[in-house]
Write a protein that holds these residues in place. Structure first.
Motif, mmCIF file in Angstrom:
data_model
loop_
_atom_site.group_PDB
_atom_site.id
_atom_site.type_symbol
_atom_site.label_atom_id
_atom_site.label_comp_id
_atom_site.label_asym_id
_atom_site.label_seq_id
_atom_site.Cartn_x
_atom_site.Cartn_y
_atom_site.Cartn_z
ATOM 1 N N THR B 200 12.266 20.714 5.319
ATOM 2 C CA THR B 200 12.421 21.945 4.543
ATOM 3 C C THR B 200 13.874 22.374 4.673
ATOM 4 N N VAL B 201 14.518 22.573 3.537
ATOM 5 C CA VAL B 201 15.933 22.969 3.575
ATOM 6 C C VAL B 201 16.058 24.328 2.884
ATOM 7 N N VAL B 202 16.619 25.273 3.597
ATOM 8 C CA VAL B 202 16.853 26.592 2.992
ATOM 9 C C VAL B 202 18.357 26.825 2.990
ATOM 10 N N MET B 203 18.877 27.081 1.796
ATOM 11 C CA MET B 203 20.331 27.184 1.647
ATOM 12 C C MET B 203 20.713 28.535 1.041
ATOM 13 N N VAL B 204 21.620 29.204 1.734
ATOM 14 C CA VAL B 204 22.129 30.475 1.201
ATOM 15 C C VAL B 204 23.378 30.175 0.393
ATOM 16 N N THR B 205 23.463 30.736 -0.800
ATOM 17 C CA THR B 205 24.672 30.570 -1.593
ATOM 18 C C THR B 205 24.798 31.723 -2.582
ATOM 19 N N HIS B 206 26.022 31.908 -3.039
ATOM 20 C CA HIS B 206 26.178 32.888 -4.119
ATOM 21 C C HIS B 206 26.536 32.164 -5.411
ATOM 22 N N ASN B 207 26.495 30.820 -5.334
ATOM 23 C CA ASN B 207 26.821 30.008 -6.507
ATOM 24 C C ASN B 207 25.542 29.698 -7.298
ATOM 25 N N ASN B 208 25.395 30.317 -8.479
ATOM 26 C CA ASN B 208 24.162 30.168 -9.278
ATOM 27 C C ASN B 208 23.863 28.723 -9.638
ATOM 28 N N LEU B 209 24.925 27.903 -9.754
ATOM 29 C CA LEU B 209 24.743 26.517 -10.169
ATOM 30 C C LEU B 209 23.818 25.734 -9.241
ATOM 31 N N PHE B 210 23.891 26.112 -7.958
ATOM 32 C CA PHE B 210 23.115 25.358 -6.976
ATOM 33 C C PHE B 210 21.611 25.527 -7.178
ATOM 34 N N ALA B 211 21.251 26.552 -7.938
ATOM 35 C CA ALA B 211 19.831 26.775 -8.236
ATOM 36 C C ALA B 211 19.226 25.558 -8.916
ATOM 37 N N ASP B 212 20.081 24.802 -9.622
ATOM 38 C CA ASP B 212 19.578 23.652 -10.380
ATOM 39 C C ASP B 212 19.029 22.530 -9.502
ATOM 40 N N ILE B 213 19.504 22.445 -8.269
ATOM 41 C CA ILE B 213 19.026 21.338 -7.420
ATOM 42 C C ILE B 213 17.846 21.768 -6.558
ATOM 43 N N ALA B 214 17.492 23.049 -6.592
ATOM 44 C CA ALA B 214 16.457 23.570 -5.697
ATOM 45 C C ALA B 214 15.061 23.386 -6.264
#
Lengths: 777, 242
Positions: B200-214
């Motif tokens: 399980t990987v939980v990643m904090v980011t403020h970059n909306n683009l990363f939503a695409d890989i989640a």
């Protein structure tokens, strides 16, 4: 601690080598000094205990004009007495290789108290002829068992075969007569013979040796032993009716007393300086570790975040200073043993004939090392604890700037008048109170340490001038044989335009105790002078007795109280009021004018003449009434020989103090600068010039260093007073220093601190503003 | 495409009305308010939101780096909000791998030693060198952090996190200090942890683009979760462009 954390520890230490080296050096020096003095003290103390136990060292001896066998029986039958022996001591001569050597004969009936320790030959047995001669004399004069010695006693010649080579505990610190101010081991000797071998008509037993039932310890006596001896003295006084009866408890025996004082001096030096060094080391640990922990905040947070327990991280960080402190302490103790310790031990053995003499590690040293490591660990613990109790997430956030209320000063009108530099510095101090206090304390301790070291050096070096030019300006000192009549001494005084004096060692009674100290009675003259506690000359009072400050302290007496004393061989106790207190470097005791002495009813029987007229040294050989002729130069030479060890000790301590001073000041300077890096970078970013920033830093440093130095010098002066009083019971000093120790302490602590700061602050120009202002490592 | 081992639909983490309040002197600040959410085993979850939204606080609570003021956090059936400090430490040591924005490597340890450090936690770990090789740094094992680029340091940080084979990988802005290409490499490594290794990987980011890989995107704002989106067809990290 596991492999990787150990690696981290070692690499962190390497990265902060200056700070950790400073801690190492301070721990090293603390234990260096302590072990140097303690190894000798512990070894001597233990070995003496063994020697005294093995030989059943005398608990008390009685002296008088003569004891009978009846007196011996009375003593033996007194409660508290286990055993007693008679002894007759005479000074005679032995003819060896054509020259005569002084020798003390001890005629005995039995050998159960203060027994001889046999090295060669056969043991003493009652009624057997022959002589048992001391090992050191035999060695130096090439005497062996079986030799026949030609001896003289009171004009009677006799000879004895050497039956044994021995040592005797009563003669551990042995000077055969007053011509010697320090023992010259083997130059003269002592010997034991059976009373049946006495060559004269009638033997006079001048001593009774007592083995007390309730005195259980030998060298390391306790209060119960001393009380038992006091009680025994009272009991014996009540039953003995002997002329000139004197009691010498074992702790007042020359060797015991001298050794106890020397070991006490070792203990004082081996305690005061290590304590100071340890405080400085702990201060260094506190500042270094606080800085390291702040610097490693992110690492600590990370370790906690990835699952390291609080205790594992704590143990890791505590190890830093504990490892360094332990290493410093052990290496310091080992070095102290092999250098200064060895030197002190060899020096000690020049004066004492102690057969089991050795150096030894005491439990005190082990405890001191454990204490320093424990304190180092605790200091670290408190440096880390504040951070470690936080949640990992809190530790990982950069530390928020300290929020401080505006200080009291900011509410006063003065604040508005202060310039930017002053305000910046005051706020910086207010926000970094611990750092400021550490710097202040470090400088204070350094200054006090330096003043103490330079002060001891000056006072120790000044004894010669004080004693032989200020207090006793006579060029020559003629000593007369016991029993020399007044007229003879008077004639010499007239012939040499000298001043007559009576100098004896005898029992002085204080408020609650009594001690063997000096009594000096002076005839008219100005060749023996007195100074008060401020160092001003004064005449001996006509209405009472003068007492030396140190004797007054030992006897718990003060100006106006009464002091009592007995003259040797007399049972009369004289008493008079103390009218003056004087300071003298040696010969502690009382002094009075001849008229005061005679008014008390005592008879003035001078045994010394002080003169400035040259006296032939040959008088000692040629004239029976003269036992010694000393010139001032000889006294000074003897003083130099005697104080050589002390001078070396002082030199060591001074070097150590200077090294510590420099290390501490440099370390504090570096730490203080590193802690201000962010503020300095901010000022640079705002456009302040390098020179202006350096001046701001220097202003704060001048203020803290100035205050620290002044207070440190004041404290150092107090420590010096304490130390000089404790250092040697026989020696006293007027704590009056020239300007030089003050200047030296000031120069090294203040000027060096400024120089270190100037050097370090030159790094201002190299500060990388971007790097310094980053919030992370 | 790598074999996808995730999405088992077993709930690994459950937040029930979790709140977090910070107090500094007289000031109180509510960082999280009544947050409830679920994360399945093997999912790659992105916590999205602006600065100060409460993402990092949520991540800290999830990893046991901080404690909640209210509510319950259930991890694999256990309520970690009831854990004391020691138990929380054991939880982090065994079950959680953390990857920081600024890598947080121990500067005086080499790459291999930084990874091997985990051995000292007393948990089961894979060969540290193998972990380094998995992130492509087998040949830099003896380098100190200061001798490596930011991307390399972050990869060491990932190796340190995965060496103990944790059930949960937490990443706080793992590409925040990296350039685009390096970021893509790091994201790929993280995605592999979920897809290949089932973590399980939980990643904090403020970059909306990363939503695409989640697999799942949790939107955080003002201390609350205002939206949770499931991504049925997450992109490969390689496909991201920004």
């Amino acid at each position: 601690m596991t492999k990787n954390l150990r690696r981290k520890l070692l690499r962190d230490i390497r990265q902060n080598i200056v700070q950790f080296l400073a801690i190492f050096v301070m721990c090293f020096l603390a234990m260096y000094v302590m072990e140097s003095f303690d190894s000798d003290r512990e070894g001597m103390s233990r070995s003496l205990d063994e020697y005294y136990t093995e030989t059943n060292f005398v608990d008390m001896y009685l002296t008088s004009e003569g004891f009978s066998y009846q007196d011996l029986e009375t003593v033996k039958n007194t409660a508290g007495v286990k055993d007693a022996e008679l002894r007759a001591t005479y000074t005679g001569k032995a003819r060896i290789s054509g020259s005569e050597k002084k020798i003390e004969f001890n005629f005995i009936d039995s050998n159960n108290i203060s027994k001889m320790l046999l090295y060669d030959g056969k043991p003493f047995s009652t009624g057997e002829g022959g002589i048992w001669i001391d090992r050191d004399f035999a060695k130096r004069q090439n005497i062996t068992v079986g030799d026949i010695l030609s001896l003289t006693h009171d004009g009677i010649s006799f000879s004895e075969p050497v039956k044994g080579i021995i040592l005797n505990p009563d003669h551990m610190y042995f000077m055969i007569d007053e011509t010697y101010t320090d023992p010259d081991i083997g130059a003269y000797g002592y010997a034991f013979l059976d009373t049946s071998e006495y060559p004269g008509q009638r033997i006079t037993f001048d001593r009774i040796y007592v083995d007390a039932r309730d005195v259980t310890n030998q060298f390391n006596m306790d209060e119960a032993d001393e009380k038992a001896l006091e009680k025994l003295e009272g009991s014996l006084r009540a039953v003995l009716n002997v002329r000139g009866l004197e009691f010498v408890a074992k702790q007042n025996e020359a060797g015991f007393d001298s050794m106890a004082l020397d070991l006490e001096s070792d203990e004082t030096l081996g305690t005061v300086f290590p304590v100071l060094f340890t405080i400085i080391a702990l201060l260094g640990i506190m500042t270094t570790m606080t800085r390291l922990v702040v610097k490693q905040r992110t690492t600590i947070g990370t370790l906690k975040a990835i699952g390291f327990s609080q205790s594992a991280i704590m143990v890791h960080y505590i190890s830093y200073s504990v490892v360094i402190a332990l290493l410093g302490c052990i290496l310091g103790a080992v070095s102290g043993w092999w250098t200064l310790g060895k030197y002190l031990h060899v020096e000690m053995n020049k004066y004492y004939s102690a057969p089991y003499s050795r150096m030894q590690v005491s439990v005190n040293v082990v405890l001191a090392i454990l204490f320093i490591c424990l304190m180092a660990g605790l200091t670290n613990y408190f440096s880390c604890r504040k951070l470690l109790i936080l949640h990992a997430s809190e530790i990982l956030r950069p530390e928020a700037p300290t929020v401080t209320d505006a200080g009291f000063l900011e509410h006063t009108p003065l604040w508005k008048r202060l310039g930017f530099e002053a305000r910046w510095n005051l706020r910086d101090i207010n926000r970094n109170k611990i750092r400021t206090f550490a710097a202040f304390l470090g400088i204070t301790l350094c200054a006090s340490l330096l003043l103490t070291a330079f002060g001891i050096n000056e006072l120790q070096g000044g004894i010669e001038h004080w004693e032989y030019y200020e207090l006793s300006p006579a060029g020559y000192n003629i000593g007369f044989a016991e029993g020399t009549d007044y007229e003879t001494v008077y004639d010499y005084a007239r012939q040499y335009n000298g001043q007559m004096a009576l100098n004896v060692q005898t029992e002085l009674y204080g408020a609650n105790n009594h001690k063997i100290l000096n009594v000096t009675v002076l005839d008219e003259g100005n060749l023996y002078l007195f100074q008060n506690e401020s160092g001003d000359y004064f005449d001996l009072p006509s209405d009472g007795i003068a007492i030396s400050a140190k004797a007054a302290d030992e006897l718990d007496l003060r100006l106006g109280s009464f002091v009592r004393f007995k003259m040797p061989g007399s049972s009369v106790i004289y008493e008079d009021r103390i009218s003056a207190v004087f300071k003298t470097p040696s010969a502690q005791g009382i002094a009075m004018k001849r008229e005061v002495f005679e008014r008390l009813g005592a008879r003035f029987t001078p045994n010394t003449v002080y003169t400035n007229v040259s006296v032939p040294a040959s008088y000692v050989e040629d004239r029976a009434e003269i036992v010694s002729v000393f010139s001032k130069e000889e006294f000074i030479e003897s003083l130099h020989a005697h104080s050589e060890a002390m001078n070396t000790e002082v030199a060591y301590i001074m070097v150590v103090a200077i090294v510590i001073g420099i290390v501490v000041l440099y370390n504090l300077g570096v730490l203080s600068f590193v802690e201000k890096t962010r503020e300095i970078a901010t000022l640079k970013v705002l456009g302040f010039s390098t020179n202006r920033i350096r001046w701001i830093l220097q202003q704060q440093n001048i203020a803290i260093t100035g205050m620290g130095t002044v207070i440190g010098i004041f404290i150092g002066y107090r420590i010096l007073g304490f130390l000089m009083f404790q250092i040697d019971a026989d020696t006293d000093f007027i704590i009056k220093l020239s300007i030089w120790p003050f200047l030296a302490a000031f120069f090294i602590s203040f000027v060096l601190s400024l120089a270190v700061n100037a050097l370090i602050s030159s790094m201002v120009k190299d500060i990388n503003m971007v790097e310094a202002l980053k919030g992370v490592e | 495409m790598e074999q996808d081992l995730s999405k088992t639909n077993n709930v690994l983490i459950k937040f029930e009305n979790v709140g977090k309040v910070y107090k500094t002197g007289q000031i109180t600040y509510e960082a999280l308010n009544n947050v409830s959410l679920e994360i399945n085993e093997g999912e790659l979850v992105v916590l999205l939101g602006p600065s100060g939204a409460g993402k990092s606080t949520l991540l800290n609570l999830l990893g046991g780096l901080d404690s909640a003021t209210s509510g319950r956090i259930i991890f694999a059936g256990e309520d970690i909000t009831s854990f004391d400090d020691k138990r929380l430490g054991q939880f982090r040591a065994k079950d959680v791998g953390i990857i920081f924005q600024f890598y947080n490597l121990v500067p005086t340890l080499t790459a291999l030693e930084n990874v091997d450090l985990i051995r000292e936690l007393g948990v089961e770990i894979m060969d540290p060198l193998k972990a380094l090789e998995m992130v492509g740094l087998g040949d830099r094992k003896d380098n100190f952090p200061s001798q490596m680029s930011g991307g390399q340091q972050q990869r060491v940080s990932i190796a340190r996190a995965i060496v103990k084979m944790p059930r949960l990988l937490l990443c706080d802005e793992p590409t925040g200090a990296l350039d685009t290409n390096t970021s893509r490499e790091v994201l790929k490594l993280l995605q592999d942890q979920s897809r290949v290794h089932g973590r399980t990987v939980v990643m904090v980011t403020h970059n909306n683009l990363f939503a695409d890989i989640a697999d799942k995107v949790i939107m955080v704002k003002n201390g609350t979760v205002f939206d949770i989106q499931k991504n049925e067809n997450p992109k490969d990290a390689d496909e991201l462009n920004w």
